[in-house]
Structures are given as C-alpha cells and as structure tokens.
Design an enzyme around this catalytic site. Sequence first.
Site, PDB file in Angstrom:
ATOM      1  N   ASP A 187       0.847  -1.194   0.000  1.00 32.77           N
ATOM      2  CA  ASP A 187       0.000   0.000   0.000  1.00 32.77           C
ATOM      3  C   ASP A 187       0.883   1.245   0.000  1.00 32.77           C
ATOM      4  OD1 ASP A 187      -1.862   1.964   0.444  1.00 32.77           O
ATOM      5  OD2 ASP A 187      -2.227   1.420   2.546  1.00 32.77           O
ATOM      6  N   ASN A 195      -0.295   4.443  -0.261  1.00 31.49           N
ATOM      7  CA  ASN A 195      -0.921   5.707   0.177  1.00 31.49           C
ATOM      8  C   ASN A 195      -1.664   5.615   1.507  1.00 31.49           C
ATOM      9  OD1 ASN A 195      -3.115   4.231  -0.528  1.00 31.49           O
ATOM     10  ND2 ASN A 195      -3.857   5.600  -2.139  1.00 31.49           N
ATOM     11  N   ASP A 246      -4.109   3.818   2.644  1.00 34.67           N
ATOM     12  CA  ASP A 246      -5.562   3.584   2.788  1.00 34.67           C
ATOM     13  C   ASP A 246      -5.885   2.142   3.182  1.00 34.67           C
ATOM     14  OD1 ASP A 246      -5.111   2.189   0.476  1.00 34.67           O
ATOM     15  OD2 ASP A 246      -6.529   3.300  -0.766  1.00 34.67           O
ATOM     16  N   ASP A 304      -1.863  -1.033  -3.974  1.00 31.57           N
ATOM     17  CA  ASP A 304      -2.200  -0.251  -5.169  1.00 31.57           C
ATOM     18  C   ASP A 304      -1.080  -0.377  -6.209  1.00 31.57           C
ATOM     19  OD1 ASP A 304      -0.211   1.525  -4.093  1.00 31.57           O
ATOM     20  OD2 ASP A 304      -1.768   2.323  -2.766  1.00 31.57           O
ATOM     21  N   ASP A 351      -9.741 -15.171 -17.309  1.00 33.81           N
ATOM     22  CA  ASP A 351     -10.573 -15.658 -16.208  1.00 33.81           C
ATOM     23  C   ASP A 351     -11.714 -16.526 -16.739  1.00 33.81           C
ATOM     24  OD1 ASP A 351     -11.157 -15.305 -13.274  1.00 33.81           O
ATOM     25  OD2 ASP A 351     -13.056 -14.565 -14.070  1.00 33.81           O
ATOM     26  N   GLU A 402      -7.541 -19.821 -17.732  1.00 35.35           N
ATOM     27  CA  GLU A 402      -8.012 -20.477 -16.520  1.00 35.35           C
ATOM     28  C   GLU A 402      -9.161 -21.378 -16.950  1.00 35.35           C
ATOM     29  OE1 GLU A 402     -10.160 -19.748 -12.224  1.00 35.35           O
ATOM     30  OE2 GLU A 402     -10.853 -18.766 -14.034  1.00 35.35           O
TER      31      GLU A 402
HETATM   32  C1  NOJ Z   1     -11.767 -17.087 -11.116  1.00 39.47           C
HETATM   33  C2  NOJ Z   1     -11.015 -16.079 -10.320  1.00 39.47           C
HETATM   34  O1  NOJ Z   1      -9.712 -16.531 -10.126  1.00 39.47           O
HETATM   35  C3  NOJ Z   1     -11.786 -15.904  -9.030  1.00 39.47           C
HETATM   36  O2  NOJ Z   1     -11.064 -15.165  -8.079  1.00 39.47           O
HETATM   37  C4  NOJ Z   1     -13.111 -15.256  -9.360  1.00 39.47           C
HETATM   38  O3  NOJ Z   1     -13.891 -15.196  -8.191  1.00 39.47           O
HETATM   39  C5  NOJ Z   1     -13.858 -16.051 -10.411  1.00 39.47           C
HETATM   40  N1  NOJ Z   1     -13.025 -16.503 -11.475  1.00 39.47           N
HETATM   41  C6  NOJ Z   1     -14.962 -15.205 -11.017  1.00 39.47           C
HETATM   42  O4  NOJ Z   1     -14.419 -14.207 -11.831  1.00 39.47           O
END
Ligand code: NOJ
Length: 535
Positions: free
Chosen positions: A22, A24, A26, A30, A201, A275
């Site tokens: 971090d 800053n 908060d 970041d 993702d 993924e």
């Molecule tokens: C896989 C991601 O790695 C995970 O963190 C996320 O919750 C789900 N996909 C939905 O995007």
Amino acid sequence: MKSEPWWKEAVVYQIYPRSFFDSNGDGEGDLNGITAKLDYVKNLGVDAIWLSPFYTSPNKDGGYDVADPRDVDPRFGDLADAKALIARAHELKLRVIADIVPNHFSDQHEWFQAALKSGPGSAERNRFHFYDGNPDGTPPNNWISLFGGPSWTQVPDGQFYLHLFDSSQPDLNWDNPEVHADFEKTLRFWLDLGIDGFRIDVAHGLVKENIHKNHPNPQGLSDALRLDVEMDTEERNALLVSVPFFDRQGVHEIYRQWRKLFDSYKGREVMAVAEAWVHPPENATRYVRSDELQQVFNFDLLTAPFDGEFLFDVINRSIQLNSSVGALPTWALSNHDSPRVATRIGDSESRALALFVFALPGSAYVFAGQELGLPDGELQDTDRQDPSFIRSKGRVKGRDGARVPLPWNGDTTPFGFTTGKPWLPLNQSWQKLTVENEKADPQSSLNLFREALALRAEHLVNKGDVQWLESPLHGAKRKDLLVFKRGAVTVAMNLSELAQEVSIEGQVIMLSAGSLDSNSGKKLIPARSCIWSLN
Ligand code: NOJ
C-alpha cells in the site's frame, strides 16, 4: 539458433494488487505500491508478473467484477500509474500479464445498467442472458452459482438474468457480436499500453448451451463447482463433465480470433494463459492448440497431496498431454483462489515441491508470498469478505485466508504493508516471515527461491524433456521417492518421513531442507525434501 518465446519456460509471479503493498496508507495495496516493489520482484529471479484485476470495480469479488475494463479503479490508482508500472517493469526486463474477465461484467458496468432500464427483448438485454422465468415463477433452469445459491436473479419486471458467480456479476452473452467487439477493444487497449499478455478468467465458461435444460444432480454439482470445497478429484470431474455452461466447443472459436489479434502485434510475442477447469484432462490441451492460446493452467498441484504416486501421475500426465499438442505445461502450487500451499501440505513439503516443479519443463506460476513460505492468514468470520462466504451464509469459509496482505518489515503487524489499517488483518505470528527477516536469513524460504530461480535459469530452462529415473513407471521400488534427470541436473524428492539414500552422481546445488554431506555417489536425502544435483 532461434530463441524460444519469452513465456515458454517463464516463471510468472502472481500479484493480487490489493494485498501486495500500500503506497498511500488507505489499507489496500495499489499500483504505485507494486511499482515501488518491482526491484524486489526482479531480484526473485522471475520473468514476468501477472496482475489480478485492478480495473474499475465495486469490488464485490476482489475486482473480478469489472465495471470498466479499460480503466483503473481509484483504489488502485489511475491509468498513468498503470503506464508507469508497465514502464518500470519493462526497464527491469519483467513482462506484464493482465487479467481479463470475459465471462461477466459487474452489475455496475454501463451495459448492465442500460439493460436494467431497457425492457425485455431489447438490444441492451441481449448483451447478457436475460430470460423469462417458468410459468410457476421459478428461474429458467436450476443452474447453481459457483458461489452458492441459484445462478439467476430476478429483476423488477419479472425477467431473470444469469450469473455463474455473484448476483453482482451478470454473465455476458457471447452469441452477441457486440460482446466480441468490446473485448477485442479491451485487449487492444491494454496491448497498446504495453501489456505483454493476458490471464483469461473462467476461460472455459463463456459459451452457454441449453439454457432451458436443468442440470442433473444440482446438489453434488454445487460443491463440485466451488473452487475451495475439497472433493475427490474423480468425483469432481465426473460431476463437471456434463455442465452445459463449461468447456463448450464455441469457446475455442473465440480464442482463435483472439490469437489472430495477438499475432497482429508483430514482434511482441503476446501470450495468454487460460483459466480452464475442464474434464477430462485431455480437454485442457484444446486451449493450447497451435492456433489458440499459449498456455493453460494446470490446477492439479493446487489440490494434490504430498504423495509420490499421486504427484507422479498428475505431473507425468500433464507433460504428456501438453506435448501431444506441442505445448509445455504450467505449474502452480498456490493462487488467490485456494489455500496457500504451506498451509495445505506443510512448510518443508511446500519447499520441496517448489524445488521439484521449478526443475520441470514449462512455466511456473508463483503466488506472491509463496516465496516467503507464507501460510494462510487466520481470520475471524467478521473479517471475511469473499462472496462465497457471504452467499453460502458462512458454510464455505472462502478464499480470504490466501489474500491476507504481505508482511514486508518490522516487528509488529501490519509489518510495513500499510501505514493505515490493512483491509484484512495480518497475523502477528508472521514476524519471522517478513521480507526483511527472510532476506537476512540464509536458510529462509525467500533465499531458497532466489537461489533456485537463478540456477533454474542457468541449468534448466529450455533443457528439454524429463527422464524419470525413479518413479512408479519403474516398478515403484520406493513409493516415497521421485527422481528425474533434465539436462545436466538430477532432481530427487524424498516424500517420506525418513531420510533416504539415493545414488546420484554430481554436486548438490540445491537442497530444500536440512544438510547433506556427500557430494558424489550415494546421497542421504533428508525427510520431506528435494535436491538438485549437477553433473
Ligand atoms: C476465477 C477467479 O480466479 C476468481 O477469483 C473469481 O472469483 C472467479 N473466477 C470469477 O471471476
């Protein structure tokens, strides 16, 4: 000699921006915090960083709920900070991989807000999966959210929208060309800013089939879908194989298009890693066919026990399956969705396994903090923020434990992570595990990782196939011992509780635990450890 593409055997360091550093005060990490620590990352000896999402987001799912995929969330900084991060990384010869989230947007995305305002059947609704319910008022089907509960939420005019994850994450309709065009725009946006690749993702989830069909056995499926519910692998696979919203053929057409876009950036060697939680394991290799993506995650080691036969099977299978399409495997022991490896299999075991996989062909992914041997944070339920904890009403503890911020220095929590209140509390027991302390300790996990990655670059990268010397393939003389040779390095992992004697020539250059006297011939490998020996 033609040089190999940078990603082929890269070590990629995964940064969860909110938990890294971090800058800053908060309480949340970041982009400037990451930039400030890039020298540390470079010194680990990795080749690239993968940044989990830092885009505009209400942050209901750690940023995987994207409200504007072409901007930075103010909590992480702004686009100028992103540019500065990329520029500094490139100065240090680190590549930058960004997460892209094509299965869903946040409900705060302008498209979804427009869809809510427009009526059923509108072009705005057609960017998502809006359907009427059944005559009895129930949702269009019985599909289950990966975070628990139904995957449908009703809007005031009576229609339902599909969300495989949280109700704040409406799934996009990939039958709509507008969705394709918008993602191509996003890919170009980040590539033009200097990004070197993407982590995709839920890459297997974009295309949905048979929306009107119920799924058999929704109860079993409910657990199988959850990333953090432990389940026998075969049982999970059997449940996942028939899911009508995962691993449909249509996803491959999307990645063929994306590949053309990547390749149009001549001389950049743009890559993407999928993924994809798919079954049977052969299906994963489809994502890395020569006209699709460069890598697909292999998740076997995220849940594998520290067991010789099991590890041999999943490792050997992954090498072979990938080679059938001319690809190399990827290896990951931890990520932001699963318990940290040190917690899951133990400290010595996690070090041994890290050394073992660093010697294998392919790309290794290291989750920030793994190099410190960090365990999961111990949290109170009142600290938890994961939507899977919230949606399951606490039945599933969720993934926050792996997301607790990193300890950098000092004697008391939050160990230099922030000058404010960290968004998740760090445990005081991590005092010995700070970067500062581990740098100073020659026996630390941090120094083990650094030495191993330097030696990997020198002796193992692009050194071809694995030759198994002791494994179940050889009649499993000893179930608790795995030995292979790659290039000039022999790698031996002793999985038993006792030291084991092994005949290996050469000089020991790495040892994950304990000490070893002999430097030639028979070597006594300490319990639960791994050695590298150089011929
Ligand atoms: C896989 C991601 O790695 C995970 O963190 C996320 O919750 C789900 N996909 C939905 O995007």
